[in-house]
Write a protein that holds these residues in place. Structure first.
Motif, short mmCIF file in Angstrom:
data_model
loop_
_atom_site.label_atom_id
_atom_site.label_comp_id
_atom_site.label_asym_id
_atom_site.label_seq_id
_atom_site.Cartn_x
_atom_site.Cartn_y
_atom_site.Cartn_z
N ARG A 1 0.92 -1.29 0.03
CA ARG A 1 -0.01 -0.07 0.21
C ARG A 1 0.81 1.22 0.07
N LEU A 2 2.23 1.30 0.57
CA LEU A 2 2.98 2.46 0.64
C LEU A 2 3.57 2.46 -0.67
N LEU A 3 3.82 1.43 -1.46
CA LEU A 3 4.43 1.57 -2.78
C LEU A 3 3.45 2.28 -3.71
N GLU A 4 2.04 1.80 -3.62
CA GLU A 4 1.17 2.46 -4.33
C GLU A 4 0.78 3.86 -4.15
N ALA A 5 1.25 4.33 -3.03
CA ALA A 5 1.38 5.71 -2.39
C ALA A 5 2.47 6.51 -3.32
N ILE A 6 3.52 5.76 -3.41
CA ILE A 6 4.55 6.30 -4.25
C ILE A 6 3.97 6.66 -5.59
N SER A 7 3.45 5.38 -6.29
CA SER A 7 2.98 5.76 -7.54
C SER A 7 1.99 6.72 -7.96
N ALA A 8 1.07 7.00 -6.90
CA ALA A 8 0.14 8.05 -6.98
C ALA A 8 1.13 9.45 -6.81
N GLU A 9 1.84 9.61 -5.96
CA GLU A 9 2.89 10.77 -5.81
C GLU A 9 3.60 11.22 -6.99
N LEU A 10 3.97 10.12 -7.85
CA LEU A 10 4.65 10.35 -9.10
C LEU A 10 3.83 10.91 -10.27
N GLU A 11 2.66 10.48 -10.19
CA GLU A 11 1.62 11.07 -11.10
C GLU A 11 1.31 12.51 -10.96
N ARG A 12 1.65 13.13 -9.86
CA ARG A 12 1.56 14.39 -9.77
C ARG A 12 2.19 15.56 -10.53
N GLN A 13 2.01 16.72 -10.76
CA GLN A 13 2.87 17.40 -11.73
C GLN A 13 4.18 17.74 -11.07
N ALA A 14 4.31 17.94 -9.79
CA ALA A 14 5.73 18.22 -9.56
C ALA A 14 5.68 17.16 -7.96
N PRO A 15 5.95 15.97 -8.26
CA PRO A 15 6.15 14.94 -7.19
C PRO A 15 7.20 15.39 -6.23
N ASP A 16 6.76 15.23 -5.05
CA ASP A 16 7.65 15.41 -3.71
C ASP A 16 8.85 14.41 -3.39
N GLU A 17 9.90 14.67 -4.00
CA GLU A 17 10.98 13.67 -3.50
C GLU A 17 11.25 13.33 -2.20
N GLU A 18 10.98 13.91 -1.45
CA GLU A 18 11.01 13.86 0.02
C GLU A 18 9.74 12.88 0.64
N ARG A 19 8.54 12.88 0.09
CA ARG A 19 7.75 12.08 0.52
C ARG A 19 7.65 10.83 -0.10
N ILE A 20 8.36 10.72 -1.37
CA ILE A 20 8.59 9.45 -2.16
C ILE A 20 9.52 8.70 -1.33
N SER A 21 10.85 9.46 -0.75
CA SER A 21 11.67 8.92 -0.04
C SER A 21 11.17 8.24 1.33
N LEU A 22 10.33 9.13 2.04
CA LEU A 22 9.67 8.81 3.12
C LEU A 22 8.81 7.32 2.96
N LEU A 23 7.98 7.35 2.06
CA LEU A 23 7.21 6.37 1.81
C LEU A 23 7.82 5.00 1.52
N LEU A 24 9.10 5.20 0.71
CA LEU A 24 9.86 3.98 0.56
C LEU A 24 10.70 3.49 1.58
N ARG A 25 11.17 4.27 2.39
CA ARG A 25 11.91 4.08 3.75
C ARG A 25 11.03 3.34 4.91
#
Length: 345
Positions: A218-242
């Motif tokens: 589910r956390l990985l799915e949230a990364i996919s959703a963040e990547l679809e944003r116009q300006a993905p938040d790299e800190e949030r992607i990193s936090l979700l993956l960690r």
């Protein structure tokens, strides 16, 4: 009495003890593994800055009410083995405080004196909260007094209530996710509706525990959703993956890391992979792209992160085997060459 290792001391003192690594993230360290490390049979598995960062919890066998904890920072040699002179120094300080009776309980004053040795450290608040939550769980003790408020808030969030939550309560909640399916389901349902500070605190705590696979996915799915944003938040992607770091390697995470490495990753991801998800880099299909991105896009990070990775026993043989790989890019070859270049006067 000749005592050469910490295990010997704790055993002779009649204690029950547990060990945890607090370097890159919280991880339990088995007693047999620790004895093998102490006796030089194997290197320390999770070095950070050429040290082992240990939490040692013990209690006297005849008194389970009183628990003691030491946070020890033990230097490692170039092979990743314990620096035995440092260990002996610490043991000498113990004997000095306890006299010649290793079974004597430590007073608060003696604890304070030992804390002044160069081999102790104070963990950051996040790791300290995660450690206490995990320790209480492992000892079969109830969670802290802050847990119920966190659990109640998760069950029924109110917009103004979150500022009153204690970090220890959130840590207790995260520690109990692996063993409580009902709590885990509730966590999955509510996590992304919570205020950002609460989400961030919970995700930071999750990285220290082996989350159920459904939650990790589910956390990985949230990364996919963040990547679809116009300006993905790299800190949030990193936090979700960690947040998935405590979960053993699984295919969906490997694929996600591979896709992120193909997207010109920023510093937050590069740092997180080295610090929290190094076990995924034992896959050469991820290690080499990681090193290529590190050399090509983040040259200022290369020396420090390469040194950390190559000091990790699980990665060292794979990295050394690829030092002269002809398929490496020129940027990576140059970065590696600069590491071993002899400075000229």
């Amino acid at each position: 009495m000749q005592i050469d290792t910490l295990s010997e001391f704790l055993t002779q003192a009649g204690t029950e003890f547990r060990l945890y690594d607090l370097g890159r993230r919280l991880q339990p360290l088995g007693r047999d593994d620790f004895i093998a490390i102490e006796t030089g049979q194997r290197p320390y598995p999770w070095p950070l800055q050429r040290h082992a960062w240990l939490a040692v919890s013990y209690r006297q066998r005849h008194d389970h009410r009183q628990h003691y904890v030491w946070f020890l920072k033990i230097p490692l040699d170039e092979r990743g083995l314990f620096n035995h002179a440092a260990v002996k120094h610490f043991l000498a300080a113990l004997v000095e405080q306890l006299g010649q009776d290793p079974a004597a309980p430590l007073s608060d004053e003696q604890q304070q004196r030992l804390a002044q040795t160069p081999f102790t450290f104070q963990p950051g608040q996040d790791k300290l909260a995660a450690f206490h939550a995990r320790l209480r769980l492992d000892l079969g003790l109830p969670p802290s007094a802050f847990y119920q408020a966190a659990a109640d808030y998760l069950a029924s969030p109110e917009p103004g209530d979150w500022q009153q939550l204690g970090l220890q309560g959130l840590a207790d909640l995260a520690a109990r996710l692996p063993g409580d399916p009902g709590l885990c389901r509730q966590f999955e349902q509510r996590l992304f509706t919570l205020p950002q500070p609460v989400q961030q605190a919970l995700l930071t705590q999750c990285e220290h525990h082996p989350l159920p696979l459904s939650l990790a996915e589910r956390l990985l799915e949230a990364i996919s959703a963040e990547l679809e944003r116009q300006a993905p938040d790299e800190e949030r992607i990193s936090l979700l993956l960690r947040a998935t770091a405590g979960t053993p390697p699984f295919d969906a995470r490997r694929r996600k890391i591979a896709s992120l490495l193909a997207l010109a990753p920023g510093q937050p991801l590069m740092l997180s992979l080295a610090a929290r998800l190094w076990q995924e880099l034992t896959d050469e299909a991820l290690l080499l792209p990681y090193l290529e991105q590190l050399a090509g896009r983040h040259p200022t990070l290369f020396n420090g992160l390469f040194a950390e990775l190559v000091s990790t026993p699980a990665l060292r043989p794979l990295i050394l085997a690829n030092l002269h790989n002809p398929a490496l890019s020129q940027a990576l070859k140059s970065a590696i060459g600069n590491l071993f270049a002899v400075p000229r006067d």
